[in-house]
Scaffold this active site. Structure first.
Site, PDB file in Angstrom:
ATOM      1  N   HIS A   9      20.525  65.959  39.863  1.00 32.65           N
ATOM      2  CA  HIS A   9      21.517  65.919  38.642  1.00 32.65           C
ATOM      3  C   HIS A   9      22.788  66.579  39.335  1.00 32.65           C
ATOM      4  O   HIS A   9      22.918  66.923  40.441  1.00 32.65           O
ATOM      5  CB  HIS A   9      20.978  67.056  37.903  1.00 32.65           C
ATOM      6  CG  HIS A   9      19.543  66.964  37.026  1.00 32.65           C
ATOM      7  ND1 HIS A   9      19.538  66.394  35.902  1.00 32.65           N
ATOM      8  CD2 HIS A   9      18.337  67.235  37.527  1.00 32.65           C
ATOM      9  CE1 HIS A   9      18.255  66.325  35.649  1.00 32.65           C
ATOM     10  NE2 HIS A   9      17.739  66.987  36.492  1.00 32.65           N
ATOM     11  N   TYR A  37      17.432  74.357  36.448  1.00 32.04           N
ATOM     12  CA  TYR A  37      17.132  73.700  37.604  1.00 32.04           C
ATOM     13  C   TYR A  37      16.320  74.533  38.659  1.00 32.04           C
ATOM     14  O   TYR A  37      16.354  75.592  38.552  1.00 32.04           O
ATOM     15  CB  TYR A  37      18.299  73.209  38.290  1.00 32.04           C
ATOM     16  CG  TYR A  37      19.065  72.310  37.358  1.00 32.04           C
ATOM     17  CD1 TYR A  37      19.009  71.083  37.011  1.00 32.04           C
ATOM     18  CD2 TYR A  37      20.384  72.995  36.784  1.00 32.04           C
ATOM     19  CE1 TYR A  37      19.703  70.133  36.108  1.00 32.04           C
ATOM     20  CE2 TYR A  37      21.183  72.264  35.906  1.00 32.04           C
ATOM     21  CZ  TYR A  37      20.910  70.685  35.693  1.00 32.04           C
ATOM     22  OH  TYR A  37      21.689  70.033  34.627  1.00 32.04           O
ATOM     23  N   HIS A 113      18.770  61.450  37.488  1.00 31.58           N
ATOM     24  CA  HIS A 113      18.713  61.665  36.231  1.00 31.58           C
ATOM     25  C   HIS A 113      18.732  60.335  35.259  1.00 31.58           C
ATOM     26  O   HIS A 113      18.020  59.996  34.472  1.00 31.58           O
ATOM     27  CB  HIS A 113      19.489  62.991  35.797  1.00 31.58           C
ATOM     28  CG  HIS A 113      19.384  63.403  34.375  1.00 31.58           C
ATOM     29  ND1 HIS A 113      20.089  64.211  33.501  1.00 31.58           N
ATOM     30  CD2 HIS A 113      17.964  63.149  33.466  1.00 31.58           C
ATOM     31  CE1 HIS A 113      19.681  64.604  32.457  1.00 31.58           C
ATOM     32  NE2 HIS A 113      18.632  63.865  32.153  1.00 31.58           N
ATOM     33  N   LYS A 121      23.280  59.584  30.169  1.00 34.21           N
ATOM     34  CA  LYS A 121      24.287  60.106  30.860  1.00 34.21           C
ATOM     35  C   LYS A 121      24.640  59.457  32.083  1.00 34.21           C
ATOM     36  O   LYS A 121      23.682  58.641  32.715  1.00 34.21           O
ATOM     37  CB  LYS A 121      24.024  61.429  31.388  1.00 34.21           C
ATOM     38  CG  LYS A 121      23.619  62.398  30.308  1.00 34.21           C
ATOM     39  CD  LYS A 121      22.963  63.704  30.497  1.00 34.21           C
ATOM     40  CE  LYS A 121      22.727  64.585  29.338  1.00 34.21           C
ATOM     41  NZ  LYS A 121      21.985  66.018  29.634  1.00 34.21           N
ATOM     42  N   CYS A 123      24.878  61.328  34.846  1.00 30.14           N
ATOM     43  CA  CYS A 123      24.207  62.243  35.964  1.00 30.14           C
ATOM     44  C   CYS A 123      23.204  61.490  36.828  1.00 30.14           C
ATOM     45  O   CYS A 123      22.373  61.052  36.475  1.00 30.14           O
ATOM     46  CB  CYS A 123      23.509  63.368  34.971  1.00 30.14           C
ATOM     47  SG  CYS A 123      22.657  64.455  36.122  1.00 30.14           S
TER      48      CYS A 123
END
Ligand SMILES: [Zn+2]
Length: 146
Positions: A9, A37, A113, A121, A123
């Site tokens: 991420h 995380y 991700h 996203k 990410c």
């Protein structure tokens, strides 16, 4: 917890704006009531363990029960657009961390991700499975949260 995935991420913060470990932790606490995380990689390459590996994170819907979340500081350029803003120090630290984790969890797959199903996203703003293809097999993308 069986670790099937190492999910990469970004903090989705601007590369020219420091985002402290405390701020990252506070964001997770505010949004999910816990740290999101397992590892946070600062722009200077410092790797901060933010959650024990045996504690379930909250960073990838459907995959939290079988993964570790690794977040790097940045992911947005100075204009606020998604970009691979990893510094050389971050790249070196991320590689070393992933090598260490792959030695510990040899059947794990490294995936970004954004490569998981139904993730809209950008990410982590680079194709993690391709970038680290030499370290792990191609991800299978099977969910594990039931
Ligand atoms: Zn993410």
């Amino acid at each position: 917890m069986i670790i099937k995935y190492l999910i990469i991420h970004c903090s989705a913060t601007r590369a020219d704006k420091p985002f402290s470990t405390e701020a990252l932790i506070a964001t997770g606490m505010a949004r999910f009531g816990q740290v999101s995380y397992h590892y946070y990689i600062r722009r200077d390459g410092t790797v901060v363990p933010t959650l024990p590996e045996d504690v379930r994170g909250v960073h990838a819907k459907g995959y939290n029960s079988c993964s570790l979340g690794i977040c790097y500081e940045g992911g947005l350029d100075t204009q606020g657009h998604p970009a691979d803003t990893r510094t050389e120090a971050q790249k070196a630290s991320m590689l070393a961390l992933l090598q260490k984790l792959m030695a510990k969890y040899p059947t794990a797959r490294i995936i970004g991700h954004n490569e998981l199903p139904n993730v809209a996203k950008a990410c982590p703003c680079f194709m993690a499975s391709k970038y680290y293809a030499a370290l792990s097999l191609t991800p299978q993308r099977s969910s594990c949260d039931f």
